[in-house]
Design an enzyme around this catalytic site. Structure first.
Site, mmCIF file in Angstrom:
data_model
loop_
_atom_site.group_PDB
_atom_site.id
_atom_site.type_symbol
_atom_site.label_atom_id
_atom_site.label_comp_id
_atom_site.label_asym_id
_atom_site.label_seq_id
_atom_site.Cartn_x
_atom_site.Cartn_y
_atom_site.Cartn_z
ATOM 1 N N ASP A 1 0.871 -1.169 0.000
ATOM 2 C CA ASP A 1 0.000 0.000 0.000
ATOM 3 C C ASP A 1 0.915 1.229 0.000
ATOM 4 O OD1 ASP A 1 -1.485 2.222 0.776
ATOM 5 O OD2 ASP A 1 -2.792 1.080 2.112
ATOM 6 N N VAL A 2 0.905 1.985 -1.088
ATOM 7 C CA VAL A 2 1.880 3.080 -1.228
ATOM 8 C C VAL A 2 1.686 4.207 -0.215
ATOM 9 C CG1 VAL A 2 2.329 2.660 -3.689
ATOM 10 C CG2 VAL A 2 0.551 4.313 -3.014
ATOM 11 N N ASN B 1 2.415 5.506 -10.181
ATOM 12 C CA ASN B 1 1.145 5.494 -10.910
ATOM 13 C C ASN B 1 -0.096 5.314 -10.031
ATOM 14 O OD1 ASN B 1 -0.616 4.855 -13.427
ATOM 15 N ND2 ASN B 1 -0.793 2.997 -12.165
ATOM 16 N N TYR C 1 -9.183 15.024 -5.462
ATOM 17 C CA TYR C 1 -8.394 14.471 -6.578
ATOM 18 C C TYR C 1 -7.598 15.577 -7.276
ATOM 19 C CZ TYR C 1 -7.435 11.786 -10.872
ATOM 20 O OH TYR C 1 -6.826 11.146 -11.933
ATOM 21 N N LYS D 1 -3.446 16.094 -7.620
ATOM 22 C CA LYS D 1 -2.707 16.167 -8.886
ATOM 23 C C LYS D 1 -1.961 17.506 -9.010
ATOM 24 C CE LYS D 1 -3.952 12.032 -10.274
ATOM 25 N NZ LYS D 1 -2.987 10.914 -10.267
HETATM 26 P P1 NAD Z 1 -7.027 2.077 -12.237
HETATM 27 O O1 NAD Z 1 -8.090 2.166 -11.193
HETATM 28 O O2 NAD Z 1 -7.097 0.958 -13.220
HETATM 29 O O3 NAD Z 1 -5.584 2.071 -11.593
HETATM 30 C C1 NAD Z 1 -5.255 2.554 -10.327
HETATM 31 C C2 NAD Z 1 -4.411 1.513 -9.646
HETATM 32 O O4 NAD Z 1 -3.949 2.028 -8.387
HETATM 33 C C3 NAD Z 1 -5.192 0.219 -9.357
HETATM 34 O O5 NAD Z 1 -4.477 -0.877 -9.877
HETATM 35 C C4 NAD Z 1 -5.249 0.174 -7.839
HETATM 36 O O6 NAD Z 1 -5.201 -1.155 -7.326
HETATM 37 C C5 NAD Z 1 -3.986 0.942 -7.459
HETATM 38 N N1 NAD Z 1 -4.011 1.467 -6.097
HETATM 39 C C6 NAD Z 1 -5.027 2.113 -5.444
HETATM 40 N N2 NAD Z 1 -4.676 2.392 -4.183
HETATM 41 C C7 NAD Z 1 -3.407 1.917 -4.026
HETATM 42 C C8 NAD Z 1 -2.499 1.898 -2.944
HETATM 43 N N3 NAD Z 1 -2.816 2.441 -1.746
HETATM 44 N N4 NAD Z 1 -1.271 1.330 -3.117
HETATM 45 C C9 NAD Z 1 -0.932 0.779 -4.317
HETATM 46 N N5 NAD Z 1 -1.761 0.757 -5.377
HETATM 47 C C10 NAD Z 1 -2.988 1.329 -5.231
HETATM 48 O O7 NAD Z 1 -7.084 3.474 -13.002
HETATM 49 P P2 NAD Z 1 -6.023 4.150 -13.998
HETATM 50 O O8 NAD Z 1 -6.804 5.029 -14.872
HETATM 51 O O9 NAD Z 1 -5.146 3.136 -14.620
HETATM 52 O O10 NAD Z 1 -5.194 5.087 -13.003
HETATM 53 C C11 NAD Z 1 -3.781 5.085 -12.932
HETATM 54 C C12 NAD Z 1 -3.290 6.491 -12.655
HETATM 55 O O11 NAD Z 1 -3.585 7.326 -13.776
HETATM 56 C C13 NAD Z 1 -3.921 7.167 -11.442
HETATM 57 O O12 NAD Z 1 -2.933 7.900 -10.727
HETATM 58 C C14 NAD Z 1 -4.928 8.114 -12.065
HETATM 59 O O13 NAD Z 1 -5.207 9.226 -11.247
HETATM 60 C C15 NAD Z 1 -4.189 8.511 -13.326
HETATM 61 N N6 NAD Z 1 -5.043 9.071 -14.369
HETATM 62 C C16 NAD Z 1 -5.971 8.310 -15.006
HETATM 63 C C17 NAD Z 1 -6.769 8.891 -15.988
HETATM 64 C C18 NAD Z 1 -7.789 8.123 -16.766
HETATM 65 O O14 NAD Z 1 -8.526 8.729 -17.534
HETATM 66 N N7 NAD Z 1 -7.893 6.813 -16.631
HETATM 67 C C19 NAD Z 1 -6.614 10.242 -16.300
HETATM 68 C C20 NAD Z 1 -5.671 10.986 -15.615
HETATM 69 C C21 NAD Z 1 -4.885 10.387 -14.648
#
Ligand code: NAD
Length: 269
Positions: free
Chosen positions: A67-68, A94, A167, A171
């Site tokens: 857990d990060v 990420n 959120y 960011k």
């Molecule tokens: P996602 O929900 O598939 O991925 C997020 C991942 O973070 C999941 O695998 C989850 O298990 C993990 N996670 C959550 N809490 C955690 C913790 N405490 N410790 C370790 N891992 C943890 O969604 P995604 O879209 O792949 O998101 C990845 C990143 O990209 C995030 O930081 C998100 O904010 C960013 N992002 C996504 C989008 C989009 O449109 N999908 C846009 C901008 C930014």
């Protein structure tokens, strides 16, 4: 394919799904040994699927629960990774999540939870990574840099987002943490950059693309008129992790199909 990340070790947080999964596969394809991080036991099968896909393609990966947002767990993930692979060259910061709420109803718990994973989690992982980069220094056989960190930000580091204050604050915080530590350690040949994805089709934003009406509404915000795919981000991450971007430091690369171009003004506002 040229293996631009050969002999390098990468930790990708939150890599059992979405963008993290695509980055893990992309970096492994480019030759890195990758640690596929996941947060809780329930996510282990998904992380193992990612590892299996990587190893069946002949590349190297392990899954790792951490857990990060927990300092002791992050320190242990880096210690164990270094014990197994010798060092860490690349961190993809990420892991992230959303807990949305109108601002006046937002509980302190929701605020703290999002900040603790999205921002404190990136701080804890970056700090361990930089400690290792400083200890090892540059090894030209691996990379021109002592280490590379890629912070997964969002277009919401610059676009305000009603109903998502926790959120957007996380960011925006990532942006200045990234720039500050890039400034602090550039002289040690450590490169730290962010990727700001636009709308990428992953579980985090399923509500925005799960029906054709929702998708059409979302596409109004995207000049390229397509939703992004995790691979769009993975390709940028491989480039930022490689020596091809050796002179790029402390910047945010927007990968958003033009979402930050104020599309509402296309007809003159
Ligand atoms: P996602 O929900 O598939 O991925 C997020 C991942 O973070 C999941 O695998 C989850 O298990 C993990 N996670 C959550 N809490 C955690 C913790 N405490 N410790 C370790 N891992 C943890 O969604 P995604 O879209 O792949 O998101 C990845 C990143 O990209 C995030 O930081 C998100 O904010 C960013 N992002 C996504 C989008 C989009 O449109 N999908 C846009 C901008 C930014």
């Amino acid at each position: 394919m040229e293996k631009k990340l050969e002999n390098q070790v990468a930790i990708i947080t939150g890599a059992s799904s979405g963008i993290g999964e695509a980055c893990a596969k992309g970096l492994a394809e480019a030759g890195a040994s990758v640690v596929v991080n996941y947060p809780v036991p329930a996510a282990k099968p998904m992380a193992d699927d990612v590892v299996n896909a990587i190893t069946s393609a002949g590349n190297t990966a392990i899954s790792y629960q951490c857990d990060v947002s927990k300092e002791d767990e992050v320190i242990k993930m880096f210690t164990d990774t270094i014990a197994k692979f010798g060092t860490v060259d690349i961190l993809i910061n990420n892991a992230g999540l959303q807990r949305d709420s109108p601002f006046v109803d937002m509980s302190l718990e929701k605020w703290n939870y999002v900040l603790s994973v999205n921002l404190t989690g990136q701080f804890l992982c970056a700090r361990e990574a930089i400690r290792e980069f400083l200890k090892r220094g540059v090894d030209e056989k691996r990379s021109k840099a002592a280490g590379k960190i890629i912070c997964m930000s969002s277009v919401h580091e610059v676009i305000p987002w009603a109903g998502h204050a926790n959120y957007a604050a996380s960011k925006g915080g990532i942006m200045l943490m990234m720039k500050t530590i890039a400034q602090e350690y550039a002289f040690k040949k450590i490169r730290i950059n962010s990727i700001a994805p636009g709308a990428i089709q992953t579980p985090i934003n399923k509500d925005a693309w799960d029906t054709s009406a929702h998708l059409q509404n979302l596409l109004k915000l995207i000049p390229e008129k397509r939703i992004g795919q995790p691979e769009d981000i993975a390709k940028a991450a491989v480039w930022l992790a490689s020596d091809d971007s050796d002179y790029v430091n402390g910047t945010t690369l927007f990968v958003d199909g033009g979402m930050t171009l104020y599309p509402g003004f296309v007809d003159n506002g």
